[in-house]
Scaffold this active site. Structure first.
Site, PDB file in Angstrom:
ATOM      1  N   ASP A  42       0.860  -1.181   0.000  1.00  0.00           N
ATOM      2  CA  ASP A  42       0.000   0.000   0.000  1.00  0.00           C
ATOM      3  C   ASP A  42       0.889   1.221   0.000  1.00  0.00           C
ATOM      4  OD1 ASP A  42      -2.267  -1.444   0.184  1.00  0.00           O
ATOM      5  OD2 ASP A  42      -2.519  -1.241   2.345  1.00  0.00           O
ATOM      6  N   ASP A  51      -4.968  -3.449   4.948  1.00  0.00           N
ATOM      7  CA  ASP A  51      -5.421  -3.024   6.265  1.00  0.00           C
ATOM      8  C   ASP A  51      -6.932  -3.144   6.457  1.00  0.00           C
ATOM      9  OD1 ASP A  51      -6.070  -0.947   4.576  1.00  0.00           O
ATOM     10  OD2 ASP A  51      -4.495   0.383   5.297  1.00  0.00           O
ATOM     11  N   ASP A  67      -9.594  -6.317   2.372  1.00  0.00           N
ATOM     12  CA  ASP A  67      -8.268  -6.785   1.953  1.00  0.00           C
ATOM     13  C   ASP A  67      -8.048  -8.241   2.364  1.00  0.00           C
ATOM     14  OD1 ASP A  67      -7.463  -4.451   0.787  1.00  0.00           O
ATOM     15  OD2 ASP A  67      -6.565  -3.631   2.606  1.00  0.00           O
TER      16      ASP A  67
HETATM   17  P1  ATP Z   1      -3.349   3.355  -0.118  1.00  0.00           P
HETATM   18  O1  ATP Z   1      -4.068   2.223  -0.766  1.00  0.00           O
HETATM   19  O2  ATP Z   1      -2.172   3.822  -0.812  1.00  0.00           O
HETATM   20  O3  ATP Z   1      -3.112   3.155   1.331  1.00  0.00           O
HETATM   21  P2  ATP Z   1      -5.571   4.757   0.583  1.00  0.00           P
HETATM   22  O4  ATP Z   1      -5.751   3.640   1.527  1.00  0.00           O
HETATM   23  O5  ATP Z   1      -5.534   6.100   1.161  1.00  0.00           O
HETATM   24  O6  ATP Z   1      -4.335   4.552  -0.300  1.00  0.00           O
HETATM   25  P3  ATP Z   1      -8.209   4.742   0.014  1.00  0.00           P
HETATM   26  O7  ATP Z   1      -8.302   4.846   1.489  1.00  0.00           O
HETATM   27  O8  ATP Z   1      -8.905   3.672  -0.699  1.00  0.00           O
HETATM   28  O9  ATP Z   1      -6.720   4.684  -0.425  1.00  0.00           O
HETATM   29  O10 ATP Z   1      -8.630   6.134  -0.546  1.00  0.00           O
HETATM   30  C1  ATP Z   1      -8.923   6.313  -1.892  1.00  0.00           C
HETATM   31  C2  ATP Z   1      -9.339   7.739  -2.129  1.00  0.00           C
HETATM   32  O11 ATP Z   1     -10.484   8.031  -1.349  1.00  0.00           O
HETATM   33  C3  ATP Z   1      -8.291   8.766  -1.706  1.00  0.00           C
HETATM   34  O12 ATP Z   1      -7.434   9.083  -2.754  1.00  0.00           O
HETATM   35  C4  ATP Z   1      -9.130   9.955  -1.349  1.00  0.00           C
HETATM   36  O13 ATP Z   1      -9.401  10.747  -2.488  1.00  0.00           O
HETATM   37  C5  ATP Z   1     -10.412   9.358  -0.849  1.00  0.00           C
HETATM   38  N1  ATP Z   1     -10.439   9.332   0.605  1.00  0.00           N
HETATM   39  C6  ATP Z   1      -9.582   8.717   1.430  1.00  0.00           C
HETATM   40  N2  ATP Z   1      -9.917   8.880   2.710  1.00  0.00           N
HETATM   41  C7  ATP Z   1     -11.060   9.598   2.715  1.00  0.00           C
HETATM   42  C8  ATP Z   1     -11.935  10.098   3.729  1.00  0.00           C
HETATM   43  N3  ATP Z   1     -11.716   9.874   5.032  1.00  0.00           N
HETATM   44  N4  ATP Z   1     -13.010  10.822   3.354  1.00  0.00           N
HETATM   45  C9  ATP Z   1     -13.240  11.031   2.059  1.00  0.00           C
HETATM   46  N5  ATP Z   1     -12.479  10.599   1.062  1.00  0.00           N
HETATM   47  C10 ATP Z   1     -11.396   9.897   1.354  1.00  0.00           C
END
Ligand code: ATP
Length: 954
Positions: free
Chosen positions: A378, A682, A686
């Site tokens: 990730d 996480d 997943d």
């Molecule tokens: P990675 O997979 O690299 O860890 P990530 O876990 O942050 O990335 P996601 O959590 O799936 O990826 O987030 C995807 C998208 O959703 C982010 O790019 C962001 O634009 C949006 N996002 C993430 N967290 C929030 C939140 N708390 N509220 C609203 N939108 C969010």
């Protein structure tokens, strides 16, 4: 003619030997009794909890809170202390997988040992007391050593598992915080969110789409939707919708519950008063070695039988004498200490990994780590720091930047480098208000330090609000939240519903820009509102993402004041876009270094992120991934068939806007290409990918309990660098296991050859008696071989390609080395023995020389064994492992005791040696060091392909 005086002891000495095991057995039994009592004592300190007869599910939420005397803001400290005193910790007594007695007896469950016991019985029937003493001594001492070492290994693993003890959220005294699940008391308020493992029995008070997987308790595989309404008193457990039980998992939604039972009083505690500990101390390699042990035993038995026949027919010996000779051969040839050494090596490896933040949940992963060829990681928090800062705000007509760093809200807003007055810009304030309200985190100030409680990205949004002059406390008071749709990776947005005191109601939405753009029809601008200009917003998003910023879009929708619930339909179209925020999250410097090390180690790192493709590529470039120019998005991935994807995964290292289902497909395709894959994760979703990966890795801090349960390994610090460390340790453990084998087997081989040679060549006297062989085997196993378990990683360990998972343990090189060293040991020992006999010394003297030569050979060979193919005649090779030096020191003292102490001389038939003899012993024994180094050099030369240990130290 052979004089088979190979058991040259008096009867008294024999009795002594036979008594020694008996005494040892008595001590072991006493220890067992003590140990069992002690552990039983520990197990008693287990909690009981609340009154079981209360039908909590039939009471209303208010009644439940009243009965439990729980205020709306949660319990207060004094009350928590009191309840903890009354109910004890919230845990179930730990069940030992096996009792100590069973574990001790299991030490005898080994084909090699069966052979020795069988021989011992026959020898006893033949009334050869001394010989029986020797054999049972070997068996018993081996069992005791195995028992103690395995116990230590199990303790170490248990301690490591305790590092994974579950945590839970709790609301106490008005503050939400995370505590160890053990500290929950009846009456505690527990907020629930997706991915949590419920750690006590709860009566649900509030729900928002809360679904719970109760299969652990009810066997029902589909998640159950929860609500808060009371159920009839006689409702069966599986149908109590307003209850959630310890051990079950939140698969979706949010909620709040109050603890009604903890520890053994929970339903889980009722079913199984014990937590079964199903951890087994074995791995594929250990199983292969056990298999090899069986094969070896068959070979030894055949050899012993042939010797027996040979002596009987060719040399004309009596059956009884030849049987004893054959037993002597078996004692010499069987590597009794090997299983224990391998177990302890494994345990030391696991402990060392834990010390480097990689907690192993399933032992075979230790070995698999050494074969990993692809790591899918990730991005956020693992490769990057997860310390977010809003750097850019883009509205319809302008682009602003924010100054300041980290979570410290000191800083301001700038436009083209000049201070900007946010209070004059109502559109900017509306945007900031939206991100402050559509937010679940808190900023915490501790002196000069600021930190976030909750999602770091949301923390950064609060900081941006403060920089724009909005106080989150005031904003949330003026615009209380009525409902929400929590953020989930699958839908990539979060929405909240707020009502102002003036009677207005708004839905605020923030999320991935593509997602939000799709929901909007309008945009906020100087005219108030106009039609959404998609193309220009797309360009803005692209520009921010290309600069490596994580982009978030924010939108609003006014709703009727009477609406108090929020559903997906409310945010589907017709929203007004307020603007974009660009956040930076710098790469972890140690991750950059770790990626470089992985590349040198032949491991490909792939980044899998939920973020935008351009952001992902920009970060990948900063991380210096092998191919950071191309990115495959989740959307594109869906359009590819398996065959094409299989070919793409080989080349592409950046995967963006990927959802958990895509992760599963990626792992499968990589595995199809023959890669051994490690994958991080996480979230709840997943779990399938983590299970599918060869090594599933869950995040210790931000990972859900569901992900942790699916994983083989948990990262205590969520840091990519720890994965690289774990791979290094995994390779080291495997190396060390191989080194133990490579060290122990030639020892037995040499001893067996000595006895075999003496019999076949018709020697009058055996160079070493079985008692002396017993001494050598036991003493060197617990000193020298054990030192190899502590071998640090070789310097070149991360500069060679991953081990081939299908490679057999005993390669031709291994078999050759074992034979080569066995022959050196035999030739040297035999020669010196003959030389001494030639000087017409006493037989005991010549035998003492032989025993000491054999041990000295092993001391020198231990240095060779430190590196399988690398040279050891250098500083690092000779003094790089202090355990080796300590073990040698101890062994030298033992040998001096064996040679010079009166009782030892009586028991082992040894004699004091003079200085010149010692000189000869050291000279002859040192030859193995040089011969094996020459052999390694030759093999290295002939070895074109790199093998374990083949990389030269730079
Ligand atoms: P990675 O997979 O690299 O860890 P990530 O876990 O942050 O990335 P996601 O959590 O799936 O990826 O987030 C995807 C998208 O959703 C982010 O790019 C962001 O634009 C949006 N996002 C993430 N967290 C929030 C939140 N708390 N509220 C609203 N939108 C969010």
């Amino acid at each position: 003619m052979i004089d088979l005086a190979i058991w040259p002891m008096s009867l008294e000495t024999g009795w002594l030997l036979a008594l020694a095991p008996a005494a040892a057995l008595a001590i072991a039994a006493a220890w067992l009794v003590w140990h069992r009592r002690a552990s039983r004592g520990r197990g008693d300190a287990v909690a009981a909890t609340d009154d079981r007869s209360t039908p909590w599910h039939s009471l209303s939420a208010t009644e439940v809170l009243e009965r439990l005397a729980t205020p709306e803001t949660g319990l207060e400290q004094a009350e928590i202390e009191r309840r903890r005193g009354a109910y004890g910790p919230n845990r179930l007594p730990e069940a030992k997988a096996r009792s100590s007695l069973a574990r001790f007896l299991a030490q005898f469950h080994n084909v090699l040992i069966y052979v020795l016991i069988g021989a011992g019985i026959v020898v006893t029937l033949l009334q050869h007391w001394v010989d029986a003493g020797v054999i049972f001594g070997v068996v018993l001492i081996n069992a005791i050593i195995g028992f103690i070492q395995e116990g230590k290994a199990e303790d170490a693993l248990r301690a490591i598992r305790r590092m994974l003890s579950p945590h839970t959220l709790v609301l106490r005294n008005g503050v939400r915080r995370e505590i160890s699940a053990e500290d929950l008391v009846p009456g505690d308020l527990v907020p629930l969110q997706t991915g949590d493992r419920i750690s006590a029995d709860l009566r649900i008070l509030r729900t928002k789409g809360l679904q719970v997987d109760e299969s652990a308790l009810t066997g029902e595989s589909l998640p159950v939707e929860k609500d808060t309404a009371p159920c009839p008193v006689n409702t069966v457990l599986a149908d109590r919708r307003n209850m959630s039980y310890s051990g079950t998992l939140v698969t979706r939604g949010q909620g709040l519950g109050v603890v009604i039972a903890t520890g053994t009083m929970t339903e889980l505690g009722r079913i199984s008063a014990l937590v079964a500990d199903v951890h087994q101390l074995t791995t594929p390699l250990l199983r292969q070695v056990a298999q090899f042990g069986r094969w070896l035993t068959a070979a030894i038995l055949t050899l012993a039988a042939l010797t027996f026949v040979f002596g009987l027919l060719v040399r004309g010996q009596t059956a009884a004498d030849m049987f004893l000779a054959a037993v002597g051969l078996a004692v010499a040839a069987i590597p009794e200490g090997l299983p224990a050494i391998m177990t302890i090596t494994l345990a030391i490896g696991v402990r060392r990994m834990a010390g480097r933040n990689a907690i192993i949940r399933r032992l075979p992963a230790v070995e698999t780590l050494g074969t990993v060829g692809v790591i899918c990681s990730d991005k956020t928090g693992t490769l990057t720091r997860n310390e977010m800062t809003v750097e850019t705000i883009a509205t319809a007509e302008q682009r602003l930047t924010l100054s300041g760093s980290g979570y410290d809200p000191h800083g301001g807003i700038l436009r083209e480098g000049i201070d900007y007055r946010p209070e004059r810009d109502s559109r900017l304030r509306e945007l900031l208000r939206a991100v402050v309200l559509c937010n679940d985190s808190d900023l915490i100030q501790d002196g000069e330090d600021w930190s976030v409680n909750g999602d770091p990205m949301e923390g950064a949004l609060l900081v941006a609000g403060l920089k724009g002059g909005l106080d989150p406390a005031i904003v949330t008071r003026d615009w209380p939240r009525t409902d929400l749709i929590p953020f989930e990776s699958e839908h990539q947005f979060m929405a909240t519903l707020h009502h102002s005191h003036a009677g207005e109601a708004f839905v605020y939405v923030k999320g991935a820009p593509e997602r939000i753009l799709a929901m909007c029809a309008h945009q906020r601008d100087t005219t108030g509102e106009s039609e959404l200009d998609r193309a220009s917003w797309q360009a803005r998003i692209e520009a921010l993402a290309a600069a490596g910023q994580r982009v978030l879009a924010v939108a609003v929708k006014p709703v009727p004041a009477e609406q108090v619930e929020l559903s997906f339909a409310d945010v589907d179209g017709d929203l007004t876009l307020l603007g974009l925020l660009g956040l930076i999250d710098p790469p972890r410097p140690e991750a950059v270094a770790a990626i470089r090390r992985c590349r040198a180690a032949g491991i490909r790192v792939k980044m899998i992120t939920g973020d935008h493709a351009s952001t992902a590529r920009a970060i990948a470039a900063q991380l210096d991934l092998a191919n950071h120019r191309e990115a495959l998005t989740g959307g594109e991935l869906e359009t590819l068939d398996d065959e094409v994807l299989c070919e793409r995964v080989e080349r592409i290292d950046v995967y963006a806007r990927v959802s958990p289902e895509h992760k599963l497909r990626l792992v499968s395709r990589l595995q199809e290409r023959g890669h051994v894959v490690a994958m991080t994760g996480d979230g709840v979703n997943d779990a399938p990918a983590l299970k599918r990966a060869d090594v599933g890795i869950a995040m210790g801090n931000k990972g859900t309990e569901v992900a942790k349960e699916a994983a083989e390994m948990v990262l205590a610090d969520d840091n990519f660098a720890s994965i690289a460390h774990a791979v290094e340790e995994g390779r080291t453990v495997y190396d060390n296991l191989m080194k133990s084998i490579l060290f122990i087997l030639p020892t037995n081989g040499g001893e067996a050859l000595i006895i075999l040679g003496a019999i076949l060549l018709g020697f009058a006297e055996l160079p070493i008696t079985p008692v002396q062989i017993l001494w050598v085997n036991m003493i060197t196993a617990v000193t020298l071989a054990l030192a190899l378990a502590f071998e640090p990683p070789e310097r070149g360990v991360m500069r060679r390609p991953p081990r081939n998972a299908r490679q057999p343990v005993l390669t031709p090189l291994f078999l050759w080395r074992i034979l080569f060293v066995s022959l050196i040991l035999m030739a040297g020992t035999f020669s010196l023995f003959l030389w001494e006999l030639g000087r017409e010394v006493h037989l005991d003297y010549a035998r003492t020389v032989a025993v000491n030569t054999l041990v000295a050979f092993e001391i020198f060979y231990l240095f060779n064994a430190r590196y399988i193919l690398d040279p050891v005649l250098n500083r690092e090779g000779l003094i790089g492992n202090r355990y080796v030096l300590i073990a040698i020191g101890v062994l030298v003292l033992m040998q001096l005791a064996l040679t010079y102490l009166g009782p030892m001389q009586t028991l082992f038939q040894t004699a004091a040696l003079d200085a010149a003899t010692w000189g000869r012993i050291v000279l002859v024994a040192a030859s193995v060091l040089f011969l094996v180094e020459i052999e390694k050099a030759v093999v290295r030369r002939w070895c074109t392909r790199p093998r374990p240990g083949s990389v030269e130290h730079g």
